[in-house]
Structure formats: C-alpha cells, structure tokens
Design a protein around this motif. Structure first.
Motif, PDB file in Angstrom:
ATOM      1  N   ILE A 116      -8.689  16.867  -9.259  1.00  0.00           N
ATOM      2  CA  ILE A 116      -7.255  16.683  -9.006  1.00  0.00           C
ATOM      3  C   ILE A 116      -6.523  16.091 -10.213  1.00  0.00           C
ATOM      4  N   GLY A 117      -7.257  15.747 -11.251  1.00  0.00           N
ATOM      5  CA  GLY A 117      -6.597  15.240 -12.441  1.00  0.00           C
ATOM      6  C   GLY A 117      -7.613  15.044 -13.555  1.00  0.00           C
ATOM      7  N   ILE A 148      -9.518  28.137  -4.038  1.00  0.00           N
ATOM      8  CA  ILE A 148      -8.604  27.501  -4.991  1.00  0.00           C
ATOM      9  C   ILE A 148      -7.400  27.051  -4.169  1.00  0.00           C
ATOM     10  N   LEU A 149      -6.967  25.827  -4.360  1.00  0.00           N
ATOM     11  CA  LEU A 149      -5.825  25.352  -3.567  1.00  0.00           C
ATOM     12  C   LEU A 149      -4.508  25.572  -4.298  1.00  0.00           C
ATOM     13  N   PHE A 169       0.264  10.534  -8.536  1.00  0.00           N
ATOM     14  CA  PHE A 169      -0.436  10.149  -7.297  1.00  0.00           C
ATOM     15  C   PHE A 169       0.423   9.189  -6.472  1.00  0.00           C
ATOM     16  N   TRP A 184     -12.878  18.692  -5.460  1.00  0.00           N
ATOM     17  CA  TRP A 184     -11.679  19.199  -6.114  1.00  0.00           C
ATOM     18  C   TRP A 184     -11.423  18.345  -7.355  1.00  0.00           C
ATOM     19  N   PRO A 187      -3.501  19.261 -12.076  1.00  0.00           N
ATOM     20  CA  PRO A 187      -3.343  20.723 -12.081  1.00  0.00           C
ATOM     21  C   PRO A 187      -2.390  21.208 -10.990  1.00  0.00           C
ATOM     22  N   ASN A 188      -1.742  22.335 -11.266  1.00  0.00           N
ATOM     23  CA  ASN A 188      -0.860  22.929 -10.266  1.00  0.00           C
ATOM     24  C   ASN A 188      -1.642  23.642  -9.184  1.00  0.00           C
ATOM     25  N   ILE A 189      -2.836  24.037  -9.553  1.00  0.00           N
ATOM     26  CA  ILE A 189      -3.737  24.754  -8.652  1.00  0.00           C
ATOM     27  C   ILE A 189      -5.045  23.968  -8.673  1.00  0.00           C
ATOM     28  N   LEU A 190      -5.595  23.684  -7.519  1.00  0.00           N
ATOM     29  CA  LEU A 190      -6.846  22.912  -7.519  1.00  0.00           C
ATOM     30  C   LEU A 190      -8.068  23.822  -7.499  1.00  0.00           C
ATOM     31  N   SER A 191      -9.022  23.494  -8.358  1.00  0.00           N
ATOM     32  CA  SER A 191     -10.284  24.226  -8.364  1.00  0.00           C
ATOM     33  C   SER A 191     -11.427  23.251  -8.168  1.00  0.00           C
ATOM     34  N   PRO A 192     -12.539  23.780  -7.655  1.00  0.00           N
ATOM     35  CA  PRO A 192     -13.712  22.904  -7.539  1.00  0.00           C
ATOM     36  C   PRO A 192     -14.201  22.515  -8.928  1.00  0.00           C
ATOM     37  N   TRP A 201      -0.480  21.079  -0.156  1.00  0.00           N
ATOM     38  CA  TRP A 201      -1.566  22.009  -0.433  1.00  0.00           C
ATOM     39  C   TRP A 201      -1.833  22.804   0.839  1.00  0.00           C
TER      40      TRP A 201
END
Lengths: 750, 750
Positions: A602-603, B586-587, B647, A600, A584-589, B600
């Motif tokens: 991350i993929g 949100i990152l 990654f 997070w 993702p371009n933006i990380l969410s929990p 980030w």
C-alpha cells in the motif's frame, strides 16, 4: 521376632494391602472425586463460597438441561453444526450431572446420566463412521475420532459418578455395547490417531485410560499408559503435514506423550494454545491415576513435568491471562478456559499447594466440583491466596530442553507491563509455524506488534466448518506472516515440515537480572541454509522514556547475496513517517508465493539519510518505530488480505524494511510505546517519539555498538558481543578513539 | 395616599432598586459563583462528597501547576503544538485557580492568577497576529481568534474571582492593556468571525460578554448580546465553505446565535459534536447573565431552548454517553466532556431540578466548583438522583422546527439496547455532511452500521496540525461516505454548500408508540434534482429473533434513469455470503470523484435469485444483512483507503448494493444482530441469520408490502403507505387475492 520386626512386618503387610486395594479397589467415584472427598464436600456445603457458587450455577444449568430433555441426534455435522455441538454439550452435561449426583445425592442427576447413556448405548452398535469425511481419523459421534475421545474422557467421569447407582446388568450392557467398543474403536481401529506423539493421541490414550479405570479393565489401562504394541503403522509413513507418523523406536501411550512434547521446563512444543487443549486430558488422567494408582507416582513423572507445565502455561499469558498465540493459536483463548480451571485446581491439590494458583482461581471465579476444586475454594476462603507473579523467564524446548525455546521479557511500564515474547524454539509439531527468531510485543493485554495467530475460526461453521482454512498454510504459517527475517521471499526451510522438524534455533543468552535492561538473544543457522541470523531483543527502561523501549538488533551473515525483508505487524493507523513514500493508485500483491501473495503493497518509500521513523496510533496510544536504514533500503507499507477470495484473513497493516543484494548486514530498530490521546478532552500528551537518532557506531564480526540519542540530547551506547555470552568475559571496543570496556555480553553506557 | 398604595409605591421603589442593583451591582464573584453561593459552599466543605472530591482533585492539580511555575510562551504553534497547548492549559488553570481562591480563601490561588494575568498583560500590547496563517480569523495567543475567545471566556471567570483581590490600579492596568483590547480585537477587528451565526461567533460573543460583565462595561455586554451594528461584511460575501457570511437582514450577537442554530426542540443544526462544543459558552454566559442580569430571563428565551437543548444533546448519545457523530463529529466525544459536566450542572440548578441529570452527574463523577456544581452534589448526597431515561424521539431541525430533523429509535435487545439514528435534517451549516436520509445503527455503545464521522485528528499535530484534513471534504462529507443512496456517483446537491443550505429533508412519520414496531420515515426531493427518495427504517421486535431487527425500505422515483448505490459501512470481517463473488487480483478505486476515489473495490458479485445475504463478525457478534435484490444488481464489497497518500482514512469495510439503469425502484434490506462467539469456550450460538426470505409482495405508488419469512417458517407482512401518514386513515391492499386492511400508515401482520 522382636516387636519392631513384628510391627514392621504388619506394616509391610498393611502397606501391601493398601497398595493392592488402591490398585484393585472398586470404590466409586474414584477419578476426580473420591468417596472421602465426597464426604468432606457434603459436610461443608454452604460454607465455602466459591465452591457453593460454582455448585449453584452448575445445578441451575443442569436443572435446565434436564427440563429441556435429552437429545442424542444421529451424527451429521462438522463442528459448529447442530449435531456436533449437541453431542459436545451432552458429554459436558453428563459429567457435571454425575458430579451433582455425588455432591447433592439427588437421584434425578444420576437418572439423567443413565438415560442419556442408554440412548447412546442404543445408537452405538449400528452407528457407521461419521458422514463427514475430512478427517484422517473419522469418529462416530463426531467427524473426528479426537472428539469421540473428548466424549469418552468426560463420559467416563459421569459413569464413575453413577456407577453404584446402576445395576450390575446395566453396567454390563453399557460396557459391552458402548464403552469397550468405543475404547477399541478409538485405539485398535485408529492406530494412526492413537499410537502417536500428538495432542490427539493424548486425548485418545486418556479416553481409553479413564474408562479403563472405571471399568477396572487393566488391559485398557495398560493400552492407555503404554500404547499398542502392534499398530500397523509403516515405517516412514507420513501425516498430511508431511511429518513422520512415528519415528523409529518411538514409544506410544500416555507416558510417551508426557515424555515427548514437554521440555523439562514444562514448555509444550506445539505452543500454549494446544498445551491448554492438551492440559485437560493430561491433568484429569493424572488426577485419576493418582487417586487409583498412586504407585505410578504420575505427578512425579519426568521431574514433575505435568505440574511444572501448568505453571509454564500460566506464564505464557499476557497480563489479562490470554495465551501468546505462538504457532497455531486462536487469539482470545486464556486461562479462563475450562481446561485451565480444572488444571489450576488440580495443580493446587496435587502439587505443592502453590498459593499463587489460588489468585488465578479467584479470577476464574469458579472451581471444579471435585476434590481439587473443593481444596482450592476452601483455601481461598481461608485467605491463603497470594498474587501469581509472572516473571521474565526463558523456557527451553525439546524433550531434553536442548532445542531452543521461548523467552519472555516483562518490564513495568508507566501504566501497563510491556511484555516481549521471543520464539527460538523447535518446529512445534504439525501446528508449528515457520517463524524462527520471531517475536511479539504487548502493552498489558494489547498487542503492539502482533503474531498473526492461526487462520481459522474455531467452531464457526460458516468458515470452512470451523476448521483450519487454507490460508493457515498459505499465510499464517509462512515466515512473512511473522515479525522476523525473510530471505528471498521464501519461508524458513522452504516451509517444509520434515526439514523444519529436524532443526531448532539456539538461545544465545537470556538475562533479566537488571529490570532496566532485559535481554533475550538467539541464533538461527538452518532456516535459510548458508545464512546465519542472530537476533538481540532488549527492553530498555530509561528515565526520560514513558515506557521501556524495545531495541531490536539482527545480525545476518550469509554466503550469498540475498534480499532480506523484516516486517513488523501492528494495529492502528499511520500518523506520520519521516520519509517520502508513494501510495499506489492500484494495489498489487507484494509477491506471488510463500505468503507474499497475501500482502497488498500500500506504500513504498526510502530514507536517504539516517533513520526511518514511522509512528502509528492505536487504542488511543502512539507507537513509534525508528530504524537505522541505508538509502537503498526499501520501506514498504503493507496490508494483509490479497488473494483472499473468501475474506478469511484479517486486514491488518504491516511495515517492512527490505534490503536487497545484501550479504552480511544488520537490522537495528527501536520501538517506543508512548503518549496518550483522550477523545473526550481531545488532549494528546507525549505524542512524539523520544528518539532523535539511532546509529550503528561500531560493527565487526564480534561486536556491535548502537548509539541512541534522545530528543533531549541524552546519549547512550548499547554494546553487545555476538560471540561470547559468558557473564564473566571482559570486552573492549574503540569507538571514535574512545575505549569502551565492559563485562558480560552486553552493556548500556549512559 | 392609603396604606396599600403607600406600600405599593415602596415596593415598586424597592423593586426598582433591586433591579437596578442587579444591573449595576459590582459584587464579585458574580458569573458562575456568587457571594451567597460561596458562603454556602464554604459552610458545607467536607460534607458533600462529590463536590469535595472534585475540589480535592482540582486543588491537587492546581497546586502542582503552581509548583511547576507559570509559563506564558510567545505564540507559535498550531493546536497540538507546545505554545497552543500551554496557552490552553493556562486559561483552564486560571479559571480553576480562581474558583479555588473563592472556595478555599487561600491567597496563593489569587496570586497565581494575578501573576499569570500580568504576564499576559505584559505580552499583549506588542503581540502581533499569530504567525500561523491558515485561519480566516487569526488570533494572537492562538492561531484562531476562536481560541483567543476560549481564553477570554475562561479568563473572565478567573478575573471575576480575584477581582476584589486586586487593587483598583491593577484592575485598570489589566483592563486597559489586556481585556478591553482583546475584546475589541475579537469583535471590532474580526467582524467576519464575530458577527455571524456560527459556533465560532458564539464563543466570540460570550468572550466579550463575560469580560464585559466583570468589567461592568455595558458597551461590551451590549455588543455581546446583540452584535455589532456595523461590521463591514459585504452583501453576498461567502466563507470558504461557500456559505453566505450573512443573510440579508440577519441579526448577530448572542441572542441571534441562540435563535438560529437551535430548533424549538433544542436540536443544534451543526450536530451534537459541535453542540457540545458550543454548549459551554451558551451555558456559562446564560448562567452569568442569570446571576447579573436576571431581567433578561435568558433561560426562558425562545421557550427555554437553552435548557431544552442540553436534554436534547444528552439524548443524542449512545448507551455509553458518546455523541452520535452526525456531520463533522469526532468519535469518542461524550457527555463526559468538561462542557457537559458544566452544562449538566447548570441545567440542573437553573432548570426544573431534573433529577435525571443527577445520575448523569454521578456518572461524570465530577461537578463544577460553582453554585450549580454544589447544588448538584448536594442533591446527589440527598439521594435525589434518578435514571436519565433516553427514549425514542424525533427532533426537528431549523429555527422554526420545520426543516426536517433527526429521529432516534431505541429498542431493548437481548443484552443491549439497539439504537437507530436517522438524519433527515437541514444542511447543518459549514460542518454539515451531504448525507440526506442516512442512518447509523448501534448495539449499546458499539457501532453496527457506522457513520464515518470526520476526517480529522483533533489536536494531533502530526495529522495536519490537528485540523480538518483534506479527506474531510473529499470523503467524509460526501454522500457515498454514508449509509444512504447515491445517484450516479455524485453527492447530494453535488456537494455544493450553498445549494444544500437551501433545502432540507422532510419527516414523513415517526412512531415509537409500539415498542415492538418503531418506525421513522422521511423523504428527500432536492438532493438529486428530479429524484424523490423516501426511506422507511423500522426496528421490529419479534419473539424468535434474538434482537430487534432493522427493516430498511427505500423507494425511489425519478424522472430519469440512473445508477443508485446503497452502501452499508460496518466493522469486522465477512463470514459468509450466499452469492458468488469475485475478488480482484489487483485493487482499483471504485470511482474517480465524489468520494468514490477513496473506496477500494475488493469484491463484486450478484445474486441471480431472490435475496442477497451477507454475514460478518465483529466484537464476538454476528451481523447478517439480507436484501431483496434483482439479478442485475451488483453486490460490491469495498474498503475505505484508496487515494489516501497520507494514510488519513480509516480502512473500514463496506457492502454496497448497486442498481444501474433504474428509474423507479426499491431497496429493501433487513439487518439482524445475532449470536455470540466466546473465544474462551470457543462456542458460538445463534450464528446464522433467522431470515429465510425477504420479498416485496406488493408495490405501487402508494403502498409497499414486504413479506418476511423466518428460518422456522414464521411469516409476517409489513405494509406501509407512502402517501398518507395519518394515524386515522384506513388502507387496503390485495396480495395474492387476499385483502389486507390496516389503520395508520403501517402495520405488521403476523
């Protein structure tokens, strides 16, 4: 009266006198040093290298402290702060100075202890409770009564050593103004701390007992051994973890604390980190009792569980001696800790002179300056040390050993031992984690699949005074923080301690007879009501694999449709994946609660056909995970650290397999540790997985069959019976028209 | 004719014959082994331990290879793949087998080389270009002509060793069908590879030269030494990094490649990682030339720069011998590499018998099996080894040494050396990073503030065939990836190679005379046009600090208002910050380009008054950063890894100070390495920063004054002149009414 009868009576009489003497004699020292021991040590000074070295370094440490002068500050700080660390240092120094006084017979050491004791004696009578208020049982010197107990356990030994150096009146002053009031404070004034089954209580009991033995105060000793009859704890009263302070009919005191947390195998239900912490009071008091009250036969109590537990604890370490961080455990703690130096020495002298312990003592490269340490150093000098062999072993949990347990598989790898630790134990008390059927995997001292451990920086003041951080509860204890199944993004027992404390997993089988096919398997039916989980973990050693590989099978059977997540937490960097994934371009929990809020995402990807394979790289090693997935499984890459406003969490990566709308299902995964990369030659060898295909070729309620095909085309089939673990049973399944038969619960057919 | 005249003539004549002989003699071996050397080695076998050990392990390796049989596969793979690694292994094995044949005089080694050579000879004539097309100069055995050159450099040595074992006709076959065509392929057919100033070209030149020497082919040797007169490279033609292939009037060949990349101090402009790679062809050819063409005096060329550069390279390592990863450099590469084993030995024999090199050879615990390795092993046996002392030193960059450089400060810490490496060099060729005035900091072999290095996993096929990853350009080379100033979220020279290649930073001063106050300072005026940056880095050793601390001052003067970012990249976990910060739910990436897209933003805050202080914890060590910030400065926590779909990046943390709308400004930061935490004793000592306050107490265009107040209340003032670095100048400033005077550019007043 014939002669025999006469002698018999004389003997009885002598025996009585002896026993009486043992009970009442006020020889000093008598706790961990005895007058006889001191004489032997003095006679051998300069002849026993390991003892002499420890003596020399202790002497130089204490000499420096004496030069530095005594500091007994007004208590103020949490752990990590100046006053805390100073008082802690004081009791450690006093204890050592006392031993030095006995061994070297130099007055300055006795004088140092005496002067420090009188500074404490002067301060104590007017000392209020410690100003820091976070503890349920505040101390006086420290913020917790627990640490005050530590102080007394060590200081009692110092007092024992200089007892005869003091005048009767000096002793009376110390006992009246300092020791007895402190012993009463710890016990009578803090029943919720003192009268429980808890490692804190053990420290309390032993503190009271040790000073009681030195003072020859039978009341204190009784209170130590058997607790207080009246404690005012109300029925149903709970601690801040939600656990009952006291179960109905629960005994208290030292012996009760030996009874309860140890299984007959010597597994301590809180886990090895706390067992290590508890080991010292258990062993030091047992040693003191053995020296002063041999009638109690403390080392034989509960089938010799104290000595057994030390051996168990040593087995709960990786190849570098670091404890497996089961439940709350800070990583890095090891059998090099002072508690283990003491316990290893004590277990040698008071146990069956296990020469394997001597090699551990050699690694520790120090001994205690007491009878036990002397015996160990002497035996080492005499060349008696042998290797301490750690084997694959299953330890039961629970007082009676019927509450699941912990299974350890150890298999020789190409360079290092591959070690697997599976946990299917009871809740483990207030330090327990909600991690049913979880496991961790090591290569030597390196974590390959990690258990997170605790969220705490012990004694590092900057991080919440060195105490448990709130993320310990919101992350580290939660099920998702472990390498095990999470149903519907919840935790085992919904992370409710009282519920969790009522249940335990069950061992299904443990078999390490064949070093090439070692298996541990356990079941859990209560953690997610209505769902049964059965996990099988096998270390399989085959010729064309560099190391034993792990086969991980989880069978789930549920009354309802659920989401199941299976995370694997690793270290290092992803090298490759055989499926498409999006980052993702933006990380969410990943979620909002039960620990998911700390991950997070991350993929994410999926594998439309066959196996998902992910490889990563850490410590110049490659690790490949191959899982038999369905096209609907979500394959999720995670990183710990979301919703972590104080940066309290380590940002470690994870890989998760998620099945949604599943009722009965299987997770089948293989994990290989392989290859090596040398950054100097820049040559990598064996950098690819050796598993071409992993298939479930048979499944029904009773059996599973897994086919493993290697890159070289070799085939093997692993067959397992979920319903009959009997070694003598015979099983048959038909796969692709071929009948496979085997004896015992499992087999690997090549 | 008198006697003297007669003898003089005879001598001249003999001299002529000698020189002539040296030039034309076809003794074999003659490259790195000589017939005389072989005789001496054979006579001493079994007497020189380090040589004998290397010989034994080489023998066992080659014996195993001979047993395994010869494999010469059809070329197919990129580096990391089977055919690549096999061909690479082949030339390494042939070279060693050749040496073994000479030293042990056993035919099987010559036979092995011969048979393998004839397999190559059979394959070569019909071999097309390597099927992998990514290289600008594809090879035949390998995907790059570069690797074919590696092959020839090593194989020439093997051929030299078995030359006399072969018949004339066998030699002719090999030379006509394999060696000469390959030498021509590398050179004539690949001018853009061969006729440049580049480490690739050096390999090409040396490959042609080495085989030329063995074949006694003067044309090839000339082509190696001086390049090709006609290369067809068009004026203005650029490589894929945007650099000119050839500057007007540029020379080519080996000597030109010695001239260009080395500064007079022996600093190699591409950086130590590539210097290590280039070192082997430089040294092996120099050695071969010295043995066959002593008339060229190659080791005296350019004031003996080749030998000097080896010493420089050894100084560009941390205390564990790992190279500082300046420019493109893979971390972990060290002086234990085979190139350095070879070069250290050669530099000992052909240089001034620097006994410090012997201790490096001892650490390497192997020598080359040639004249040089024998000399080293013998000298070690004779006890001649002395420590190799690495000092604080500044190395110039540029052919003439006038293009900035690299400064290294080394200061003794409480347990380990604190090492600072500042880079103020020229662009560094196509492997250069846009990192003007950047630095990194070490404690022993541990990185405290890191240089990211490259984004590549050399030879790990899973990661882009082991080649440069696209993130090398989008992240690793960008300015934001380094511990230096970024203006307006751009990179130096807007990351334009051609522009960057025209400029360099300038050393302002380097002074390590006072071990307690070592300073390096440099200026940069071109990286961000219109903006002048002047950085001062000092390692200051004071009694009440556990270790020397870093003082980092950056003065910026610009014609325009800008945003300035100063990131510090560290390892470990944040322990505390003395300011409020928010961590986002949100990152998001910190920016969209120039490397910012890879960061980030994991937290942001500000410090309304005075100093921002951040502490982190890594490797059981505490590190505290204290910066004099203004309330408008943004304090940003970052983590590398955004927009990283494969990654490919390490997820390392950073802390950034951001000033917006600033024109002329200062960044002033102190960094302390302090304290220790022992996870076994769970005791942390000195876990807090010792700096209470860091203030700019004086600033004008000429001077800065920094006041440092410790927790204990000690004050010191650091004064620095930005405009006069003369050691003999006197300076005065008035601070709070008090006049401070000092000599030289800087002082620290207590």
């Amino acid at each position: 009266m014939n002669k025999i009868s006469f002698y018999s009576k004389v003997c009885s009489c002598l025996l009585f006198i002896l026993i009486f003497q043992c009970y009442t004699a006020q020889e000093h020292p008598s706790l961990i040093l005895t007058t006889k021991g001191v004489a032997e040590i003095r006679a051998n000074l300069g002849r026993i290298p390991l003892f002499d070295e420890t003596l020399a370094s202790t002497k130089s440490q204490i000499d420096a402290e004496i030069l530095n002068g005594i500091e007994v500050p007004i208590p103020k700080d949490y752990s990590g702060g100046y006053t805390h660390e100073r008082h802690k240092k004081n009791f450690l120094m006093m204890q050592k100075a006392g031993l030095l006084y006995q061994i070297l017979n130099e007055e300055k050491y006795a004088k140092y202890v005496k002067e420090m004791l009188f500074q404490y004696e002067k301060m104590y009578p007017t000392l209020p409770l410690h100003p820091q208020t976070r503890s349920y049982a505040r101390g006086k010197f420290f913020w917790q009564a627990l640490n005050d107990s530590n102080w007394l356990v060590y200081t009692a030994q110092a007092y024992d050593c200089i007892y005869n150096y003091l005048t009767v009146s000096e002793r009376k002053t110390l006992e009246s103004n300092l020791f007895r009031p402190l012993a009463d404070f710890i016990s009578l004034e803090n029943p919720k701390f003192y009268n429980r089954i808890h490692n804190h209580s053990t420290w309390g009991n032993v503190a009271v007992g040790m000073i009681g033995l030195v003072m020859n105060d039978k009341k204190l000793v009784e209170r130590a051994l058997y607790g207080m009859k009246k404690d005012g704890i109300k029925e149903g009263e709970k601690d801040n973890d939600g656990g009952l302070l006291k179960k109905p009919g629960q005994k208290a005191g030292f012996f009760a604390n030996v009874d309860e947390p140890f299984s007959p195998d010597g597994y301590f239900t809180e886990g090895p980190y706390y067992q290590r912490y508890a080991m010292y009071p258990y062993m030091v008091f047992a040693e003191a009792l053995q020296n002063t009250r041999p009638d109690l036969k403390v080392f034989e109590y509960k089938n010799g569980v104290l000595l057994k537990s030390l051996i168990t604890l040593l087995n709960l370490t990786d190849t570098e001696g670091k404890f497996f961080p089961l439940n709350d455990g800070q990583k890095g703690m090891s059998y090099y800790s002072r508690e283990l130096v003491f316990s290893v020495d004590a277990a040698y002298l008071f146990g069956e002179k296990n020469t394997g312990l001597l090699s551990i003592a050699e690694k520790q490269s120090e001994v205690t300056l007491d009878n036990a340490g002397f015996a160990v150093a002497k035996a080492i000098q005499e060349g008696k040390a042998t290797s301490f062999i750690k084997k694959s072993v299953a330890y039961s949990d629970g007082i009676k050993g019927d509450q699941g347990g912990v299974g350890i598989l150890r298999s020789k790898g190409s360079t290092e031992e591959i070690t697997l630790v599976m946990k299917y134990a009871a809740q483990g008390g207030s330090h327990g984690h909600y991690d049913k059927l979880s496991f961790s995997l090591y290569e030597g001292g390196n974590e390959i699949l990690q258990d997170y451990g605790l969220a705490r920086f012990v004694n590092i003041q900057q991080k919440g005074g060195g105490n448990y951080l709130k993320e310990n509860k919101t992350w580290a204890k939660q099920t998702i923080a472990h390498n095990t199944i999470v149903q519907n993004e919840s935790s085992n027992f919904e992370a409710d301690y009282e519920t969790g404390d009522q249940f335990h997993s069950d061992k299904y089988l443990f078999d390490a007879n064949n070093p090439n096919l070692q298996i541990v398997s356990a079941k859990e039916s209560n953690a997610f009501p209505g769902t049964e989980m059965h996990r099988v973990l096998a270390l399989i050693k085959e010729d064309d694999f560099e190391n034993p590989f792990l086969l991980d099978i989880i069978k789930i059977k549920s009354k309802t449709s659920n989401q199941y997540d299976l995370p694997y937490y690793y270290f290092g960097q992803i090298m490759s994946a055989n499926f498409k994934y999006e980052t993702p371009n933006i990380l969410s929990p990943l979620g909002t609660k039960n620990g998911y809020e700390h991950l997070w995402k991350i993929g994410e990807g999926s594998q439309p056909e066959g196996n998902a394979k992910v490889s990563w790289f850490n410590n110049d090693r490659f690790i490949s995970l191959t899982s038999a997935v369905s096209k609907d499984d979500q394959l999720i890459f995670t990183k710990i650290g979301a919703n972590d406003p104080d940066f309290n969490l380590r940002n470690d990566p994870g890989f998760m397999i998620r099945k949604t709308n599943a009722k009965d299902t299987y997770f089948v995964t293989a994990l290989e540790i392989h290859g090596h990369y040398n950054p100097v030659t820049e040559i990598g060898n064996n950098t690819f997985s050796n598993i071409k295909k992993l298939d479930i070729v048979y499944q029904d309620d009773q059996y599973i069959g897994i086919k493993i095909m290697t890159v070289g085309g070799d085939l093997s089939i692993f067959l397992f019976s979920f319903q009959d673990a009997d070694k003598n049973s015979t099983h048959n399944v038909s796969i692709d028209g071929k009948i496979y038969s085997w004896n015992g619960a499992f087999t690997l057919i090549k």
